[in-house]
Design a protein around this motif. Structure first.
Motif, mmCIF file in Angstrom:
data_model
loop_
_atom_site.group_PDB
_atom_site.id
_atom_site.type_symbol
_atom_site.label_atom_id
_atom_site.label_comp_id
_atom_site.label_asym_id
_atom_site.label_seq_id
_atom_site.Cartn_x
_atom_site.Cartn_y
_atom_site.Cartn_z
ATOM 1 N N GLN A 1 0.847 -1.300 -0.086
ATOM 2 C CA GLN A 1 -0.135 -0.150 -0.176
ATOM 3 C C GLN A 1 0.825 1.195 -0.092
ATOM 4 O OE1 GLN A 1 -3.745 -0.887 2.816
ATOM 5 N NE2 GLN A 1 -1.799 -1.339 3.738
ATOM 6 N N VAL B 1 0.523 5.086 0.733
ATOM 7 C CA VAL B 1 -0.427 5.770 1.477
ATOM 8 C C VAL B 1 0.017 7.306 1.586
ATOM 9 C CG1 VAL B 1 -1.926 6.029 3.680
ATOM 10 C CG2 VAL B 1 -1.165 3.866 2.879
ATOM 11 N N ILE C 1 -5.231 5.312 0.469
ATOM 12 C CA ILE C 1 -4.367 4.403 0.184
ATOM 13 C C ILE C 1 -4.586 3.907 -1.537
ATOM 14 C CG2 ILE C 1 -4.280 1.500 0.192
ATOM 15 C CD1 ILE C 1 -5.428 1.916 2.952
ATOM 16 N N SER D 1 -5.231 -6.338 -4.353
ATOM 17 C CA SER D 1 -6.646 -6.683 -3.681
ATOM 18 C C SER D 1 -6.670 -8.002 -3.032
ATOM 19 C CB SER D 1 -7.418 -6.541 -4.756
ATOM 20 O OG SER D 1 -7.539 -7.470 -5.575
ATOM 21 N N GLN E 1 -6.007 -3.812 2.100
ATOM 22 C CA GLN E 1 -6.529 -2.452 2.064
ATOM 23 C C GLN E 1 -7.576 -2.371 3.452
ATOM 24 O OE1 GLN E 1 -6.727 -4.428 -0.602
ATOM 25 N NE2 GLN E 1 -4.986 -3.485 -1.798
ATOM 26 N N LEU F 1 -7.293 0.401 6.201
ATOM 27 C CA LEU F 1 -8.041 1.335 6.704
ATOM 28 C C LEU F 1 -8.688 1.228 8.100
ATOM 29 C CD1 LEU F 1 -10.298 0.943 3.325
ATOM 30 C CD2 LEU F 1 -9.207 2.899 4.156
ATOM 31 N N TRP G 1 -9.682 4.243 0.029
ATOM 32 C CA TRP G 1 -8.839 3.422 -0.798
ATOM 33 C C TRP G 1 -9.490 3.787 -2.247
ATOM 34 C CZ3 TRP G 1 -9.996 -2.114 -2.679
ATOM 35 C CH2 TRP G 1 -8.985 -2.458 -3.514
ATOM 36 N N ARG H 1 -9.165 2.195 -4.860
ATOM 37 C CA ARG H 1 -10.036 0.797 -5.296
ATOM 38 C C ARG H 1 -9.165 0.609 -6.588
ATOM 39 N NH1 ARG H 1 -13.512 -0.724 -1.932
ATOM 40 N NH2 ARG H 1 -14.207 -2.426 -3.671
#
Length: 252
Positions: free
Chosen positions: A109, A111, A157, A162, A200, A204, A217, A219
């Motif tokens: 990730q 961020v 993020i 995924s 993710q 979060l 995020w 996505r």
């Protein structure tokens, strides 16, 4: 080719971006915008790519700062461009206008953080190890020391692997359950004895539990979109010798 830069309304109007692989000078397995100085790509090509990122961020290349990432919870406070090489850390924070904080990823990730009112920003590299060890909370705490407020800070993020592509073994799951039994909710059943990890949602959760004002995020999955993103796991599955690194950046 023009650079493709993914942005978030939560971070606007600050200049920021999660850069895809499009628009770079690299070729072969690194085709596109490989910004990984630690990759086996040609150094001069990586520098061209980084120059393009700096230009997009409206800053000189010397102001595009990065850490020597080691999957740690360590955070470096940046007050000027680094003269003696990057610090060993996985997050950077600053309140100095003009400095561009950058993070490299290839499934982990990226961020980006900001407290618009206080004028404090941050950038973190949060793979499973860093997130488990507290790099996200550490980034937020470092920002608070610079004058940010917890409830007015936002974090976004960027593209990362995924859950559907993140298969892990029993030892991985046990590590998370040993830290907190409630972490079981971030795993779904996979094939045989393996599980699928929701990186993710875990990120979060850690951000929101820390009291951050907002966490999102954008996505995008790095593994499932090879035209746009580099992926360490995808490269490993394909038997490739190396892989490119995506860059994410933010500046005041």
């Amino acid at each position: 080719m023009t650079l493709e830069i993914l942005t978030s309304d939560s971070l606007a109007p600050l200049r920021h971006g999660f850069f895809t692989r499009k628009g770079g000078a690299s070729s072969g397995v690194f085709e596109g915008l490989n910004c990984g100085t630690g990759s086996s790509d040609q150094n001069e090509i990586v520098q061209i790519n980084r120059e393009r990122v700096a230009e997009a961020m409206q800053a000189p290349l010397s102001h595009l700062v990065a850490a020597y990432q080691v999957h740690s919870p360590d955070v470096a406070v940046v007050e000027a461009p680094f003269d003696s090489g990057p610090p060993r850390a996985d997050a950077l924070v600053t309140r100095i206008p003009g400095l561009v904080l950058s993070i490299l990823t290839a499934d982990c990730q990226p961020v980006l953080f900001a407290d618009h009112q206080a004028g404090v920003i941050g950038a973190a590299h949060a793979g499973w190890r860093g997130a488990l060890d507290g790099v996200l909370e550490a980034t937020l705490e470092a920002m608070l020391h610079l004058g940010a407020r917890r409830d007015s800070t936002v974090a976004v993020i960027g593209p990362s692997i995924s859950q559907s592509a993140y298969e892990v073994g029993p030892e991985f799951v046990e590590t998370f359950l040993a830290a907190d039994p409630d972490n079981a909710r971030f795993f779904a059943d996979g094939t045989e004895q393996r599980k699928q990890f929701d990186l993710q949602s875990y990120g979060l959760h850690r951000l929101r539990r820390a009291g951050i004002g907002r966490a999102d995020w954008i996505r995008h999955c790095t593994y499932s979109d090879p035209a746009r993103f580099f992926s360490y796991r995808r490269a490993t599955h394909a038997g490739e010798a190396d892989y490119g690194r995506l860059i994410s950046a933010i500046r005041l």
